[in-house]
Write an enzyme that holds these catalytic residues in place. Structure first.
Site, PDB file in Angstrom:
ATOM      1  CB  CYS A 125      33.903  47.791  46.550  1.00  0.00           C
ATOM      2  SG  CYS A 125      33.872  47.083  44.877  1.00  0.00           S
ATOM      3  CG  HIS A 152      39.794  41.529  37.113  1.00  0.00           C
ATOM      4  ND1 HIS A 152      40.291  42.739  36.713  1.00  0.00           N
ATOM      5  CD2 HIS A 152      39.264  40.966  35.998  1.00  0.00           C
ATOM      6  CE1 HIS A 152      40.072  42.903  35.412  1.00  0.00           C
ATOM      7  NE2 HIS A 152      39.452  41.845  34.966  1.00  0.00           N
ATOM      8  CG  HIS A 184      36.355  45.123  35.194  1.00  0.00           C
ATOM      9  ND1 HIS A 184      36.170  43.761  35.207  1.00  0.00           N
ATOM     10  CD2 HIS A 184      37.021  45.427  36.319  1.00  0.00           C
ATOM     11  CE1 HIS A 184      36.711  43.258  36.304  1.00  0.00           C
ATOM     12  NE2 HIS A 184      37.232  44.245  36.996  1.00  0.00           N
ATOM     13  CB  CYS A 193      31.124  49.436  39.042  1.00  0.00           C
ATOM     14  SG  CYS A 193      31.067  50.492  40.510  1.00  0.00           S
ATOM     15  CG  HIS A 244      42.166  47.196  33.978  1.00  0.00           C
ATOM     16  ND1 HIS A 244      40.831  47.531  34.077  1.00  0.00           N
ATOM     17  CD2 HIS A 244      42.449  46.443  35.060  1.00  0.00           C
ATOM     18  CE1 HIS A 244      40.336  47.000  35.193  1.00  0.00           C
ATOM     19  NE2 HIS A 244      41.309  46.328  35.807  1.00  0.00           N
ATOM     20  CD  GLU A 291      37.761  51.403  35.479  1.00  0.00           C
ATOM     21  OE1 GLU A 291      37.910  50.620  36.434  1.00  0.00           O
ATOM     22  OE2 GLU A 291      37.874  52.639  35.589  1.00  0.00           O
ATOM     23  CB  CYS A 298      35.814  54.046  43.127  1.00  0.00           C
ATOM     24  SG  CYS A 298      36.518  52.536  43.758  1.00  0.00           S
ATOM     25  CG  ASN A 328      40.885  46.541  44.054  1.00  0.00           C
ATOM     26  OD1 ASN A 328      41.039  46.221  45.206  1.00  0.00           O
ATOM     27  ND2 ASN A 328      40.120  45.855  43.216  1.00  0.00           N
TER      28      ASN A 328
HETATM   29  S1  SF4 Z   1      34.795  51.188  40.619  1.00  0.00           S
HETATM   30 FE1  SF4 Z   1      35.255  50.931  42.776  1.00  0.00          FE
HETATM   31  S2  SF4 Z   1      33.262  50.471  43.697  1.00  0.00           S
HETATM   32 FE2  SF4 Z   1      33.092  50.092  41.522  1.00  0.00          FE
HETATM   33  S3  SF4 Z   1      33.587  47.927  41.256  1.00  0.00           S
HETATM   34 FE3  SF4 Z   1      35.468  49.064  40.903  1.00  0.00          FE
HETATM   35  S4  SF4 Z   1      36.461  49.062  42.909  1.00  0.00           S
HETATM   36 FE4  SF4 Z   1      34.326  48.542  43.262  1.00  0.00          FE
END
Ligand code: SF4
Length: 532
Positions: free
Chosen positions: A237, A266, A299, A321, A349, A351, A419, A449
């Protein structure tokens, strides 16, 4: 849908001629099993053939003695079956190891057989070598060189320098004889030289051949012509591409080492690639020397980590991101306005930890509808929710619905937190899962993901597996499978997808079709520290 690309197994793909009239079919009491079923093993010597026979377990498996040396091997002919896949062939015998890391009894699965003038690639080698290792055997994939005589010690460095890790006297001719069929080569290192060295390392080599025989049968059972249905979009992405580019540019502009807190994205392959180029991945900032450059991963990090970096005098480049940064900004805004924040995400996680750190006193992690039922807040009219960016859309929506039922005045984020890349890849995997017998998802186990893509396929009723690369494909998964769905998580490199298709093409002709559900054009700018 886009174009369909057929890829053939060794032989058909490489213009290897079918055997000519001068060759003679081997006189064999074992015969050639029916086309498309069983296994035909070609073993040069009687000892090798007997060792393999002792290990075989299936009634449709056969062994033929092919004779020692190129001259005998070049006379081998296998009954022509132009309209069928043809019985898969495995060449099995001993070999001289050319690599210092190889010991007697180690197995070499040929990625390519060559005599220095002609080369035939064998793209399925990585699958077979990995299956042998899973069975507890020491096996490596690499080039096998076929020579006209027993290899002398003085010759080994020259052959190794040309790229070979093992040498034999028959494989090239036998692979040529199997043109158009799935074919593999397993050589067991006898080390003292094949043929005469059979007494010493040869005993270990024969034992390994016997142990490898049932794996060769597994490989043969997985051979078939197949369709591969590629999900589109898949793989990197915009946030992952940006994060990787930031580390690459930091290395270029500031030189190695560049420290990266946590995995930049990751994915094992990405991390190992950057490590080789001078990136040093650390878990926490106390592992980074004072004054050094440190990159924050895609993240994101909590404000406490930023403060720590500043206190330690580190030069920070932030690869968070922008879509994760957006969630952080929402957390700060809601907290400022006095809301209790329900963060829908997975505990632990990175994030989620970063987002929780933005407003730790007013944020609560909710993972399930049960968590929502147990949630108590100081003011029911001042609740807002946010989401981790890489959740399964339908599961996160269920939790958000439970929150809304409990807190009807609840505020939502200004725009979707899950996202675009996560949403698009989940829609794409659902589309291929509907038509595939098996779905393979390229991605690492800690990639949220990517894990969600496996779950999405399984919820659609199609078996799915998460793999870092072709070597993780278990042959039993492919038994009876005619359509393989293939996708990659947002952190998995596109090259892995090509490698997987290549590996599958070693098991039979692969026809690749891409099923595109949407196209993406998102791009993010780079931070000023790495702009040129
Ligand atoms: S938030 Fe979405 S676009 Fe951004 S790094 Fe993660 S998966 Fe990729």
């Amino acid at each position: 849908m886009t174009e369909t690309i057929p890829m053939s197994p060794s032989g058909g793909a490489n213009g290897v001629p079918s055997h000519g009239a001068r060759k003679t079919a081997l006189d064999s009491r074992d015969g050639d099993p029916a086309a498309g079923t069983g296994l035909l093993v070609l073993a040069p010597m009687l000892l090798e053939a007997n060792a393999v026979r002792r290990g075989l377990t299936r009634p449709t498996s056969r062994v033929r003695r092919a004779g020692v040396g190129q001259s005998r091997a070049s006379k081998v002919a296998i009954a022509s079956q132009p309209d069928a896949l043809g019985t898969p062939v495995v060449v099995m015998g001993t070999a001289a190891g050319l690599d210092d890391d190889l010991s007697p009894g180690d197995l070499v699965v040929a990625t390519e057989v060559t005599d220095g003038r002609e080369s035939i690639p064998l793209p399925g080698a990585v699958l077979l070598a990995a299956e042998l290792r899973r069975a507890g055997l020491r096996a490596r994939a690499g080039q096998v060189v076929t020579v006209s005589h027993l290899v002398k010690s003085a010759e080994r460095p020259r052959l190794a320098a040309a790229g070979a890790i093992a040498a034999d006297m028959e494989s090239l001719a036998l692979v040529r004889a199997a043109a158009g069929r799935p074919v593999a080569v397993i050589r067991a290192v006898s080390d003292a030289g094949f043929g005469l060295g059979i007494v010493t390392g040869g005993l270990a080599a024969l034992k390994s051949l016997r142990q490898a025989a049932p794996i060769a049968e597994k490989w043969a059972a997985a051979c078939a012509d197949r369709s591969v249905l590629l999900a589109g979009p898949r793989s990197f992405c915009a946030g992952v591409e940006r994060a990787i580019e930031i580390v690459e540019r930091a290395l270029e502009l500031r030189g190695a080492p560049v420290y990266v807190r946590k995995q930049i994205v990751h994915n094992k392959r990405v991390v190992s690639d950057l490590e080789q180029r001078g990136a040093v991945f650390v878990d926490e900032l106390d592992e980074v020397p004072a004054g050094a450059t440190v990159v924050f991963s895609a993240h994101g990090v909590s404000p406490a980590v930023r403060t720590d970096a500043s206190d330690r005098g580190l030069s920070v480049i932030d690869a968070t991101c922008p879509l994760v940064s957006k969630v952080h900004a929402e957390a700060r805004r809601f907290a400022r306005e006095g809301y209790t924040l329900a963060l829908i995400g997975h505990a632990g996680h990175e994030e989620v930890e970063g987002t929780l750190g933005e407003a730790p006193g007013s944020t609560v992690l909710v993972q399930t509808a049960e968590d929502v039922a147990a949630l108590s807040v100081p003011d029911k009219s001042k609740v807002a929710y946010l989401m981790q960016t890489t959740l399964a859309v339908d599961e996160a929506t269920d939790v958000a619905t439970a929150l809304r039922e409990k807190f009807p005045q609840m505020r939502a984020p200004g725009s979707d937190d899950i996202c675009y890349a996560t949403t698009n890849r989940q829609a794409a995997v659902r589309a291929i899962a509907a038509e595939a017998d098996l779905v393979l998802v390229a991605g690492s186990k800690n990639s949220s993901n990517s894990v969600r893509l496996v779950e999405r396929s399984e919820r659609a009723g199609t078996e799915a597996h998460l793999i870092d690369g072709a070597e993780d494909i278990e042959l039993a998964w492919l038994d009876g499978v005619s359509t393989v769905g293939l996708t990659a998580g947002a952190s998995a490199p596109p090259a892995v997808v090509s490698e997987i298709i290549d590996a599958l093409s070693g098991l039979g002709t692969v026809t690749v079709t891409e099923k595109i559900t949407t196209t993406e054009s998102v791009q993010f700018g780079l931070p000023r520290e790495v702009r040129r």
